[in-house]
Design a protein around this motif. Structure first.
Motif, PDB file in Angstrom:
ATOM      1  N   ARG A   1       2.988 -33.093 -14.131  1.00 11.13           N
ATOM      2  CA  ARG A   1       2.249 -32.290 -15.397  1.00 11.13           C
ATOM      3  C   ARG A   1       3.153 -31.583 -16.276  1.00 11.13           C
ATOM      4  N   ARG A   2       4.380 -31.229 -16.015  1.00 12.70           N
ATOM      5  CA  ARG A   2       5.208 -30.690 -16.940  1.00 12.70           C
ATOM      6  C   ARG A   2       5.667 -31.656 -17.925  1.00 12.70           C
TER       7      ARG A   2
ATOM      8  N   GLU B   1      -0.876 -31.084 -22.513  1.00 12.02           N
ATOM      9  CA  GLU B   1      -2.344 -30.637 -22.230  1.00 12.02           C
ATOM     10  C   GLU B   1      -3.327 -31.690 -21.571  1.00 12.02           C
TER      11      GLU B   1
ATOM     12  N   TRP C   1      -3.764 -29.403  -8.838  1.00 14.94           N
ATOM     13  CA  TRP C   1      -2.824 -28.695  -9.589  1.00 14.94           C
ATOM     14  C   TRP C   1      -3.225 -27.283  -9.795  1.00 14.94           C
ATOM     15  N   GLY C   2      -2.272 -26.539  -9.591  1.00 22.01           N
ATOM     16  CA  GLY C   2      -2.340 -25.049  -9.688  1.00 22.01           C
ATOM     17  C   GLY C   2      -2.310 -24.410  -8.397  1.00 22.01           C
TER      18      GLY C   2
ATOM     19  N   THR D   1      -0.948 -22.865  -5.204  1.00 19.18           N
ATOM     20  CA  THR D   1      -0.014 -21.957  -4.876  1.00 19.18           C
ATOM     21  C   THR D   1       0.857 -22.554  -3.652  1.00 19.18           C
TER      22      THR D   1
ATOM     23  N   GLU E   1      10.904 -22.509  -9.812  1.00 17.39           N
ATOM     24  CA  GLU E   1      10.194 -23.470  -9.182  1.00 17.39           C
ATOM     25  C   GLU E   1      10.587 -23.741  -7.820  1.00 17.39           C
TER      26      GLU E   1
ATOM     27  N   SER F   1       5.613 -24.152  -9.334  1.00 18.38           N
ATOM     28  CA  SER F   1       5.997 -23.431 -10.341  1.00 18.38           C
ATOM     29  C   SER F   1       5.332 -22.088  -9.834  1.00 18.38           C
TER      30      SER F   1
ATOM     31  N   THR G   1       4.257 -19.374 -11.536  1.00 17.90           N
ATOM     32  CA  THR G   1       3.252 -18.920 -12.241  1.00 17.90           C
ATOM     33  C   THR G   1       2.066 -20.021 -12.252  1.00 17.90           C
ATOM     34  N   ARG G   2       2.238 -21.162 -12.466  1.00 20.03           N
ATOM     35  CA  ARG G   2       1.507 -22.332 -12.438  1.00 20.03           C
ATOM     36  C   ARG G   2       0.824 -22.973 -11.502  1.00 20.03           C
TER      37      ARG G   2
ATOM     38  N   MET H   1       2.859 -28.597 -10.072  1.00 14.19           N
ATOM     39  CA  MET H   1       3.192 -29.039 -11.350  1.00 14.19           C
ATOM     40  C   MET H   1       3.411 -30.398 -11.255  1.00 14.19           C
TER      41      MET H   1
END
Length: 245
Positions: A167-168, A172, A185-186, A188, A210, A228, A230-231, A234
């Motif tokens: 996704r990096r 978008e 995705w996302g 944690t 990461e 990631s 924060t994200r 990924m």
């Protein structure tokens, strides 16, 4: 940075408690023999011990049977060892027939130094660096192809043994995915280890903030997740070195 280090230390403790656990390269340079595991290149074993010879089969009946099998696996509480992913609306477990997606996901052999007559020999694999594009998709997927048969096969007849979605690199636009345990995705680090323990542990890139989680099953099936701070998730890489389905 101190916050990230603290999170990593905390998550490592949680994990221990829960586990108690260029596109234009010449494809001729990346063909390898069939392998029982990543990095172990072995000669194709042929059809020793079998009376039948495995030949390419991309008939509608064969592809439907394979798709039905994958749909059943992915709808029945799949585990990471199943090597499966929901990609868009397609349930896939590796290895799977490239023909199932080749009408939409394509690449040019000429980009890799070959013409349309190129064939893979029995047991041969390409590297896992073939970029597939889909019209209007806005992103790519990266695969490696494998010939599971006892005779040569075309690219259309080959199987996908490796699949990467990052996704990096997509901006978008990126595909809907679903991994075992309902992960997407996302997700944690904490959410991941609640449903699966990384069998090879994880490494941390503090500069990129990461974590890289690796899963290995029977020296054949592999996952690697890039997470990631924060994200969440990924990037996903899935590989299966199983010789047949």
């Amino acid at each position: 940075m101190k916050r990230f280090k603290s999170i990593v230390v905390l998550l490592l403790c949680i994990m221990l408690l829960l586990a108690a656990c260029n596109r234009h390269e010449d494809i001729r340079d990346i063909i390898t023999d069939a392998s029982d595991g990543e990095g172990d290149n072995l000669a194709a074993s042929g059809n020793a011990g079998r009376n039948e010879i495995r030949v390419p089969d991309i008939s509608e009946e064969k592809l439907k049977k394979e798709a039905d099998e994958d749909r059943h696996i992915m709808s029945d509480n799949p585990e990471f060892k199943d090597c499966g992913i929901l990609l868009g609306s397609e349930n896939l477990t590796l290895p799977f027939s490239y023909k199932r997606i080749s009408d939409e996901w394509t690449f040019n052999l000429s980009d890799y130094g070959f013409d349309e007559d190129f064939k893979l020999g029995p047991g041969e694999r390409t590297s896992d660096t073939i970029h597939l594009i889909k019209e209007d998709a806005g992103y790519e997927i990266i695969v490696g192809l494998y010939n599971p048969y006892d005779v040569k096969c075309t690219v259309e007849e080959a199987y996908v043994y490796s699949l990467t979605i990052d996704r990096r690199e997509t901006g978008e636009e990126y595909p809907i995915i679903k991994l075992p345990g309902g992960l997407t995705w996302g997700a944690t680090f904490r959410e991941i280890i609640e449903v699966a323990h990384p069998t090879e542990g994880f490494t941390v890139d503090e500069e990129k903030q990461e974590m890289y989680l690796s899963f290995t099953y029977n020296y054949e099936n592999y996952y690697m997740l890039t997470v990631s701070e924060t994200r969440g998730i990924m990037a996903v890489t899935i590989k299966s070195y199983a010789k047949t389905r």
